[in-house]
Design an enzyme around this catalytic site. Structure first.
Site, PDB file in Angstrom:
ATOM      1  N   ASN A 106       6.039  10.999  36.454  1.00 23.82           N
ATOM      2  CA  ASN A 106       5.507  10.422  35.219  1.00 23.82           C
ATOM      3  C   ASN A 106       5.715  11.294  33.990  1.00 23.82           C
ATOM      4  OD1 ASN A 106       4.558   8.130  36.620  1.00 23.82           O
ATOM      5  ND2 ASN A 106       2.764   9.283  37.269  1.00 23.82           N
ATOM      6  N   GLU A 149      -0.095   3.111  25.922  1.00 22.15           N
ATOM      7  CA  GLU A 149      -0.949   3.985  25.121  1.00 22.15           C
ATOM      8  C   GLU A 149      -0.247   4.228  23.794  1.00 22.15           C
ATOM      9  OE1 GLU A 149      -1.291   8.084  26.123  1.00 22.15           O
ATOM     10  OE2 GLU A 149       0.800   8.278  26.720  1.00 22.15           O
ATOM     11  N   ASN A 169       0.580   7.375  21.172  1.00 18.29           N
ATOM     12  CA  ASN A 169       0.532   8.811  20.927  1.00 18.29           C
ATOM     13  C   ASN A 169       0.511   9.035  19.425  1.00 18.29           C
ATOM     14  OD1 ASN A 169       0.528   9.543  23.645  1.00 18.29           O
ATOM     15  ND2 ASN A 169       2.752   9.426  23.758  1.00 18.29           N
ATOM     16  N   PHE A 197      11.954  22.126  41.810  1.00 13.65           N
ATOM     17  CA  PHE A 197      11.602  22.222  40.391  1.00 13.65           C
ATOM     18  C   PHE A 197      10.492  23.227  40.127  1.00 13.65           C
ATOM     19  CE2 PHE A 197      13.527  18.140  41.160  1.00 13.65           C
ATOM     20  CZ  PHE A 197      14.481  18.076  40.172  1.00 13.65           C
TER      21      PHE A 197
HETATM   22  P1  ADP Z   1       5.876  12.794  24.855  1.00 10.17           P
HETATM   23  O1  ADP Z   1       5.451  11.398  25.127  1.00 10.17           O
HETATM   24  O2  ADP Z   1       5.858  13.228  23.436  1.00 10.17           O
HETATM   25  O3  ADP Z   1       7.112  13.148  25.568  1.00 10.17           O
HETATM   26  P2  ADP Z   1       4.526  14.347  26.780  1.00 10.17           P
HETATM   27  O4  ADP Z   1       3.620  13.538  27.631  1.00 10.17           O
HETATM   28  O5  ADP Z   1       5.791  14.830  27.358  1.00 10.17           O
HETATM   29  O6  ADP Z   1       4.709  13.574  25.454  1.00 10.17           O
HETATM   30  O7  ADP Z   1       3.707  15.567  26.210  1.00 10.17           O
HETATM   31  C1  ADP Z   1       4.160  16.343  25.119  1.00 10.17           C
HETATM   32  C2  ADP Z   1       3.529  17.690  25.181  1.00 10.17           C
HETATM   33  O8  ADP Z   1       2.144  17.592  24.992  1.00 10.17           O
HETATM   34  C3  ADP Z   1       3.742  18.373  26.497  1.00 10.17           C
HETATM   35  O9  ADP Z   1       3.891  19.739  26.247  1.00 10.17           O
HETATM   36  C4  ADP Z   1       2.467  18.076  27.248  1.00 10.17           C
HETATM   37  O10 ADP Z   1       2.211  19.110  28.165  1.00 10.17           O
HETATM   38  C5  ADP Z   1       1.468  18.048  26.127  1.00 10.17           C
HETATM   39  N1  ADP Z   1       0.386  17.097  26.335  1.00 10.17           N
HETATM   40  C6  ADP Z   1       0.439  15.764  26.212  1.00 10.17           C
HETATM   41  N2  ADP Z   1      -0.760  15.214  26.409  1.00 10.17           N
HETATM   42  C7  ADP Z   1      -1.597  16.217  26.670  1.00 10.17           C
HETATM   43  C8  ADP Z   1      -2.991  16.303  26.936  1.00 10.17           C
HETATM   44  N3  ADP Z   1      -3.774  15.236  26.960  1.00 10.17           N
HETATM   45  N4  ADP Z   1      -3.526  17.503  27.176  1.00 10.17           N
HETATM   46  C9  ADP Z   1      -2.747  18.598  27.134  1.00 10.17           C
HETATM   47  N5  ADP Z   1      -1.442  18.584  26.856  1.00 10.17           N
HETATM   48  C10 ADP Z   1      -0.862  17.422  26.625  1.00 10.17           C
HETATM   49  P1  ADP Z   2       0.454   9.790  29.676  1.00 12.51           P
HETATM   50  O1  ADP Z   2      -0.650   9.822  28.691  1.00 12.51           O
HETATM   51  O2  ADP Z   2       0.267  10.773  30.762  1.00 12.51           O
HETATM   52  O3  ADP Z   2       1.792   9.818  29.024  1.00 12.51           O
HETATM   53  P2  ADP Z   2       0.954   6.949  30.199  1.00 12.51           P
HETATM   54  O4  ADP Z   2      -0.083   5.902  30.288  1.00 12.51           O
HETATM   55  O5  ADP Z   2       1.804   6.962  28.986  1.00 12.51           O
HETATM   56  O6  ADP Z   2       0.279   8.370  30.401  1.00 12.51           O
HETATM   57  O7  ADP Z   2       1.880   6.824  31.493  1.00 12.51           O
HETATM   58  C1  ADP Z   2       2.859   7.781  31.801  1.00 12.51           C
HETATM   59  C2  ADP Z   2       3.881   7.177  32.742  1.00 12.51           C
HETATM   60  O8  ADP Z   2       3.252   6.659  33.931  1.00 12.51           O
HETATM   61  C3  ADP Z   2       4.619   5.985  32.175  1.00 12.51           C
HETATM   62  O9  ADP Z   2       5.718   6.389  31.410  1.00 12.51           O
HETATM   63  C4  ADP Z   2       5.026   5.239  33.433  1.00 12.51           C
HETATM   64  O10 ADP Z   2       6.141   5.858  34.021  1.00 12.51           O
HETATM   65  C5  ADP Z   2       3.845   5.444  34.356  1.00 12.51           C
HETATM   66  N1  ADP Z   2       2.868   4.338  34.275  1.00 12.51           N
HETATM   67  C6  ADP Z   2       1.730   4.329  33.558  1.00 12.51           C
HETATM   68  N2  ADP Z   2       1.056   3.184  33.724  1.00 12.51           N
HETATM   69  C7  ADP Z   2       1.775   2.411  34.568  1.00 12.51           C
HETATM   70  C8  ADP Z   2       1.613   1.094  35.134  1.00 12.51           C
HETATM   71  N3  ADP Z   2       0.568   0.344  34.870  1.00 12.51           N
HETATM   72  N4  ADP Z   2       2.594   0.655  35.960  1.00 12.51           N
HETATM   73  C9  ADP Z   2       3.662   1.414  36.255  1.00 12.51           C
HETATM   74  N5  ADP Z   2       3.864   2.642  35.767  1.00 12.51           N
HETATM   75  C10 ADP Z   2       2.946   3.160  34.921  1.00 12.51           C
HETATM   76 MG    MG Z   3       2.533   8.465  27.722  1.00 16.14          MG
END
Ligand code: ADP
Ligand code: ADP
Ligand code: MG
Length: 671
Positions: free
Chosen positions: A235, A288, A290, A348
């Site tokens: 994810n 979501e 961001n 990894f």
């Molecule tokens: P993007 O959707 O911008 O690619 P990522 O999910 O890869 O976002 O997160 C971007 C950066 O922010 C990463 O370094 C991740 O570890 C950090 N990050 C994202 N959400 C959180 C959170 N809720 N708490 C701590 N770090 C976060």
């Molecule tokens: P985060 O805040 O950690 O980025 P997201 O809600 O954006 O969380 O979800 C991160 C990833 O998890 C998505 O890019 C997708 O790959 C997977 N994911 C999240 N929700 C679903 C869902 N309902 N069904 C399938 N995959 C999901």
């Molecule tokens: Mg996300």
């Protein structure tokens, strides 16, 4: 416009923000922790303020210290980058109360979108399609099982406060829903200090496609098209692109309109991203929002020509949006690869240490190709265990998708990193993967295509020929140089033997013959590899250079070359081999040499990376079953759980909690 801004971040994103600020004539202030005193973002800024110890909680996450740095330097505004304080509404409020501008949305929008349950409700009210599911809180495992059955399996359990791919679990049946609830809850509590869990339908064969939005303080909002981020590991995004190979214009417009509706519903100001999950029938559902600059924003910049950081700064300074929706045009294709300090062939695992060599490909705009490298590290600096293990974001642009992918392949080949392990071989292998090239993606791509983890694919016939040709060219130059050492008698007439044998790996002997011409300086060769056709090999490579650049029968190649005992380690386009070049007679004898076996480590638990022992879960004499936890080691802010690979008995334990271990240190031995 602001005269001076402070960047409350580090690494590549701090550098990225400064690049634009400097272009706009705005002075920049960096902040840095003790671990970052020599960092690139500190060098790059006009001023820099030390804000505390390495631990982020005492430096980059300290509102107080950042506020003090603003006061000390007279910065008028703060750009938070991503991560750290970027989505922290309290930080934003404190800053504004003290008279500084937060370059980003208002606290209300951050709060509304920071919580997944709340944001989903607001999105639904704004007419945005959301993933079917239960928008309330799940109380306990029984409740989880009941709700999941109502939604229909598979379902996804998610932490409302989640981020960074943490705190989510897929469940295909009731047992998994119950277990998943417990695990998601505890992961959420430890990662986010908030254990609220909700459940939604798990979308099958999902693709992650997100819309970039921009909004100003005057109620104008637009979108800048989409990015597809379906290449994910656990994810978390690894490769992103814009546009998406999956969207048609109608779906793009529909998603864009919903994203703009949501931005308007929360008076969104600045740059934000509305993430959607898209199923195989192109139904899309809100995931979501961001409320910050996204890691992968450069791909949007390259296809729209819009500098998102500049727009963020202008909006925060109170300017009106300069771009109308109708003016946004997507041109060409952009691909981004996230380069991480991790060892792809060892599951990894994070790899920390000093960057003995760091030479990214030249950033360029050559003909139809753009290469951009957003980075915050430099040769000689250390990748520390305290922060995100991302080394750089390599981005390429070309008029069409395949050309952008090929440009990425080429740029990855030309990227030199030594001293730590990195994921370039993995990224390079994906660039050649037919399914990626065809754009048949889903977020399950990596798990499906690399179920056993990553191992460099064996070279094809053509690739073997390239590797052998380069190995020979390198060896001939090495011999030529040896011959020219002062005081050394030339052992031969200066002519080069025609017949050679290249040993790839342990026992793959490939005959290589120089087809014609007696050459003294072998920068130009005609060689035949095995039974293959004659190849023209041209290069100006000199011994010591980490990349062999040249052309092989007209094809430009850049092969990574590292000396190893008696030979060279070559890697190119995701394939790799150790090559030893020898005359045929030596090869006959070489075949008879015993191969030294690596020591047997199958009865040891080795520390997979330099790190700190958090806990040891077993004791001497204990019998353990496959999958049981043996120890937990912390590195790069991540706890790595080490589990038994098979049933065994612990013979001795050599480490204790608190020990700081080197890679491959023996943590315990088994009987
Ligand atoms: P993007 O959707 O911008 O690619 P990522 O999910 O890869 O976002 O997160 C971007 C950066 O922010 C990463 O370094 C991740 O570890 C950090 N990050 C994202 N959400 C959180 C959170 N809720 N708490 C701590 N770090 C976060
Ligand atoms: P985060 O805040 O950690 O980025 P997201 O809600 O954006 O969380 O979800 C991160 C990833 O998890 C998505 O890019 C997708 O790959 C997977 N994911 C999240 N929700 C679903 C869902 N309902 N069904 C399938 N995959 C999901
Ligand atoms: Mg996300």
């Amino acid at each position: 416009m602001f005269k001076k801004i402070l960047i409350a971040n580090r690494g590549e994103i701090a550098c990225r923000v400064m690049r634009t600020a400097q272009r706009m004539g705005i002075a920049t202030v960096a902040v840095y922790s003790e671990a970052d005193a020599d960092a690139v973002h500190v060098e790059m800024a006009d001023e820099a303020v030390a804000i505390g110890p390495a631990a982020a909680s005492q430096s980059y996450l300290s509102t107080e210290r950042i506020l003090a740095a603003c006061r000390e330097t007279g910065a008028e505004a703060v750009h938070p980058g991503y991560g750290f304080l970027s989505e922290n509404a309290d930080f934003c409020e404190t800053l504004e109360a003290a008279g500084f501008v937060f370059i980003g949305p208002k606290p209300k929008a951050i709060r509304a979108m920071g919580d997944k349950i709340t944001s989903k409700k607001i999105a639904a009210e704004a007419g945005v399609s959301t993933v079917p599911g239960f928008m309330g809180l799940i109380e306990d495992a029984d409740h989880a099982a009941k709700i999941a059955a109502g939604i229909g399996y598979p379902v996804m359990l998610k932490a409302s406060a989640g981020g960074g791919g943490k705190g989510m679990r897929v469940a295909f049946n009731e047992q998994e829903a119950r277990d998943g609830f417990a695990r998601a809850k505890s992961e959420a509590a430890s990662s986010f200090g908030d254990d609220r869990i909700f459940i939604e339908k798990f979308i099958e064969e999902p693709r992650h496609i997100e819309i970039q939005v921009l909004g100003d303080a005057f109620g104008h909002s637009i979108h800048l098209g989409e990015r597809e981020c379906s290449i994910q590991r656990r994810n978390q995004k690894i490769i992103e692109e814009a546009p998406s190979p999956f969207l048609d214009e109608a779906t793009r417009q529909a998603m864009g309109a919903e994203a703009v509706a949501l931005a308007k519903a929360v008076d969104y100001q600045g740059a934000g991203t509305v993430e959607f999950i898209v199923d195989k029938d192109r139904n899309f559902y809100f995931l979501e929002m961001n409320t910050r600059l996204q890691v992968e924003h450069p791909v949007t910049e390259l296809v729209t020509g819009i500098d998102l950081v500049e727009e963020m700064i202008r909006i925060a300074a109170g300017e009106k949006l300069r771009i109308a929706q109708g003016e946004v045009k997507l041109t060409g294709w952009a691909v981004e690869s996230r380069l991480y300090a991790e060892d792809p062939v060892r599951n990894f695992l994070p790899s920390i240490g000093r960057l003995a060599r760091y030479r990214p490909p030249e950033e360029q705009r050559r003909g139809d190709i753009v290469v951009r490298n957003d980075t915050g590290v430099a040769e000689g600096l250390e990748i520390s265990m305290f922060y995100d293990p991302m080394i750089a974001k390599l981005v390429t642009w070309a008029p069409d998708r395949l050309a952008a992918i090929d440009a990425m392949s080429d740029a990855l080949d030309r990227f030199v990193i030594d001293g730590i392990e990195h994921n370039i071989p993995f990224l390079a292998a994906i660039m050649r993967h037919p399914r990626w090239r065809e754009g048949r993606l889903s977020t399950g791509f990596i798990a499906e295509e690399y179920p056993q983890g990553f191992a460099p694919p064996p070279p094809s016939e053509d690739e073997r020929a390239v590797l052998c040709a380069v190995a020979l060219a390198v060896e001939l130059l090495r011999r030529d140089r040896l011959d020219r050492l002062p005081g050394r008698l030339r052992p031969h007439s200066g002519k080069i033997a025609r017949q050679w044998m290249v040993r790839l790996g342990e026992d793959d002997y490939v005959p290589v013959a120089i087809a014609e011409g007696a050459i003294a300086v072998p920068t130009e060769l005609k060689v035949s590899i095995g039974e293959g056709a004659i190849l023209d090999v041209l290069s100006s490579w000199r011994p010591g250079e980490p990349i062999w650049r040249g052309s092989i029968s007209g094809r430009e190649v850049a092969v990574q070359v590292r000396p190893v005992l008696g030979g060279v380690r070559l890697s190119w386009q995701g394939v790799a081999a150790t090559a030893h070049v020898m005359p045929p007679r030596i090869a006959e004898l070489d075949r008879l040499m015993p191969v030294r076996k690596a020591p047997d480590t199958s009865k040891m638990l080795l520390c997979p990376m330099p790190g700190l022992v958090v806990s040891i879960a077993v004791s001497e004499g204990q019998e353990v079953k496959a999958g049981e936890i043996l120890a937990v080691v912390e590195a790069m802010k991540m706890e790595n759980v080490l589990r038994a690979e098979r049933d065994c008995t612990v013979a001795s334990v050599n480490a204790a909690p608190g020990d700081s271990l080197a890679v491959d240190a023996v943590i315990m031995e088994f009987a």
